[in-house]
Scaffold this active site. Structure first.
Site, mmCIF file in Angstrom:
data_model
loop_
_atom_site.group_PDB
_atom_site.id
_atom_site.type_symbol
_atom_site.label_atom_id
_atom_site.label_comp_id
_atom_site.label_asym_id
_atom_site.label_seq_id
_atom_site.Cartn_x
_atom_site.Cartn_y
_atom_site.Cartn_z
ATOM 1 N N HIS A 1 -3.797 -1.691 1.770
ATOM 2 C CA HIS A 1 -2.831 -0.885 2.528
ATOM 3 C C HIS A 1 -3.220 0.595 2.426
ATOM 4 O O HIS A 1 -3.706 1.041 1.374
ATOM 5 C CB HIS A 1 -1.423 -1.116 1.975
ATOM 6 C CG HIS A 1 -0.366 -0.536 2.853
ATOM 7 N ND1 HIS A 1 -0.057 0.805 2.832
ATOM 8 C CD2 HIS A 1 0.415 -1.090 3.808
ATOM 9 C CE1 HIS A 1 0.894 1.046 3.733
ATOM 10 N NE2 HIS A 1 1.194 -0.090 4.338
ATOM 11 N N SER B 1 5.302 1.469 12.491
ATOM 12 C CA SER B 1 6.538 1.810 13.203
ATOM 13 C C SER B 1 6.957 0.782 14.244
ATOM 14 O O SER B 1 7.339 1.124 15.361
ATOM 15 C CB SER B 1 6.420 3.209 13.817
ATOM 16 O OG SER B 1 6.226 4.150 12.783
ATOM 17 N N LYS C 1 7.495 -2.251 0.343
ATOM 18 C CA LYS C 1 6.961 -1.126 -0.442
ATOM 19 C C LYS C 1 7.749 -1.005 -1.761
ATOM 20 O O LYS C 1 8.120 -2.040 -2.318
ATOM 21 C CB LYS C 1 6.989 0.153 0.381
ATOM 22 C CG LYS C 1 6.338 -0.050 1.758
ATOM 23 C CD LYS C 1 6.063 1.214 2.484
ATOM 24 C CE LYS C 1 5.463 0.892 3.846
ATOM 25 N NZ LYS C 1 4.997 2.060 4.577
ATOM 26 N N GLU D 1 -3.375 -1.428 11.100
ATOM 27 C CA GLU D 1 -2.329 -0.445 10.813
ATOM 28 C C GLU D 1 -2.897 0.962 10.958
ATOM 29 O O GLU D 1 -3.400 1.533 9.964
ATOM 30 C CB GLU D 1 -1.816 -0.630 9.383
ATOM 31 C CG GLU D 1 -1.136 -1.953 9.130
ATOM 32 C CD GLU D 1 0.026 -1.800 8.177
ATOM 33 O OE1 GLU D 1 1.125 -2.203 8.554
ATOM 34 O OE2 GLU D 1 -0.140 -1.248 7.074
ATOM 35 N N GLY E 1 5.219 4.721 9.308
ATOM 36 C CA GLY E 1 6.373 5.463 8.780
ATOM 37 C C GLY E 1 6.970 6.454 9.753
ATOM 38 O O GLY E 1 7.625 7.411 9.337
ATOM 39 N N ASN F 1 6.843 -5.622 4.591
ATOM 40 C CA ASN F 1 6.320 -4.855 3.449
ATOM 41 C C ASN F 1 7.438 -3.936 2.950
ATOM 42 O O ASN F 1 7.690 -2.888 3.529
ATOM 43 C CB ASN F 1 5.097 -4.034 3.910
ATOM 44 C CG ASN F 1 4.549 -3.156 2.804
ATOM 45 O OD1 ASN F 1 4.947 -3.298 1.644
ATOM 46 N ND2 ASN F 1 3.642 -2.260 3.148
ATOM 47 N N GLU G 1 -1.553 3.126 1.920
ATOM 48 C CA GLU G 1 -0.919 3.849 0.809
ATOM 49 C C GLU G 1 -1.636 3.551 -0.509
ATOM 50 O O GLU G 1 -1.649 4.390 -1.408
ATOM 51 C CB GLU G 1 0.581 3.506 0.752
ATOM 52 C CG GLU G 1 1.328 4.178 1.904
ATOM 53 C CD GLU G 1 2.623 3.499 2.318
ATOM 54 O OE1 GLU G 1 3.131 2.631 1.596
ATOM 55 O OE2 GLU G 1 3.124 3.851 3.409
#
Ligand code: PEP
Length: 292
Positions: free
Chosen positions: A131, A249, A46, A201, A207, A44, A133
């Site tokens: 996701h 991560s 992003k 996730e 992150g 991903n 985000e």
């Protein structure tokens, strides 16, 4: 593609609470520990990298390193605007391409949105949906469910993200996971569910660095729990064969412990997918557990 509707019912089922037994080495939902499986690692990217020349460079690095990978499938999910160019750089089968989201409508006056059909028409095969985000920008389970439906209908594979905000000691996070699975998949036909990839996730692990990621033990327990909830929604056989990725991560130095016996089929990789060598090291770790 299955002939029946993706969802047979829009109503949410009340299921019994699902217990996860701690220190379980042979999960009852599978009976076998993960050894050799179909494995997949998705990247991903992003909103990275900042320009097309860098995107090409990153992709060509991955493409080169994939020469020695025989059994693990890799999916590269760049920003929409790079997809077509990167697709033109690859004719092989080991790397698939995906988008990072899409809209649920087929076409029309939806400024800024991109449809599943458009992504499919480019030759991409996957779409990441839900996701965290995107959810933080307002996407709900209902939105994700509608998008999953559309993505499946056009013949793409959705990589559907679920995961809790925080891990509490009372196990409330398990309720969060169960609710998400029920909201997203209740009423879906088993035939369609086979085409879905679930990405677990946990938001608190995204992150960060590898030492702040989930532990292998916690991942193992959660993967078993997800499969148990799926067994309640579908059946045991579908739950065992469901492709589940872990994301949060994953880096070269924790990939091995997070794939070894944790009951997941690979990873969704964020920041470590922006360096081709790091990403390829993760793929190489997963390759050791892959069969084909
Ligand atoms: C992600 O956001 O999908 C992700 C897995 O990110 P990271 O690997 O950077 O935690």
């Amino acid at each position: 593609m299955p002939k029946n509707n993706v969802y047979s019912s829009q109503k949410k089922k009340k299921t019994k609470s699902v217990e996860v037994k701690k220190k379980q080495t042979k999960p009852s939902v599978s009976g076998v520990e993960t050894k050799k499986k179909d494995m997949l690692v998705a990247a991903n990217w992003k909103m990275n990298p900042g320009e097309i020349a860098l995107a090409k460079k990153l992709f060509l690095g991955v493409k080169e390193g994939m020469r020695k990978i025989k059994k693990t499938e890799v999916v590269v999910c760049p920003p929409f605007v790079y997809l077509d160019t990167l697709l033109d750089l690859y004719t092989g089968k080991k790397i698939g391409f995906g988008a990072q989201t899409c809209f649920s409508e087929k076409e029309g006056s939806y400024t800024g949105e991109v449809s599943a059909g458009m992504i499919q028409s480019l030759g991409a095969r996957y779409v990441i949906l839900g996701h965290s985000e995107r959810r933080a920008m307002g996407e709900t389970d209902k939105d994700v469910r509608e998008r999953v439906q559309r993505v499946l209908e056009v013949g793409l594979t959705p990589i559907v993200c679920i995961g809790e905000h925080e891990r509490d000691n009372d196990g409330k996070y398990l309720e969060v996971i169960k609710d998400q699975l029920q909201e997203l998949f209740y009423g879906m036909s088993r035939d369609w569910m086979k085409n879905v990839i679930i990405a677990y996730e946990p938001i608190w692990a995204i992150g960060k660095s590898s030492n702040e990621s989930v532990t292998p033990h916690a991942l193992h327990e959660t993967a078993i729990y997800i499969r148990k909830v799926l067994a309640g929604l579908f059946d045991k056989k579908s739950a065992i064969s469901q492709t589940i990725l872990y994301g949060g991560s994953v880096e070269p130095n924790n990939a091995s412990e997070l794939i070894d016996g944790t009951q997941v089929n690979g990873f969704l990789v964020g920041h470590a997918s922006l360096e081709s060598q790091d990403f390829l090291q993760i793929v190489e770790e997963v390759e050791k557990y892959a069969q084909r």
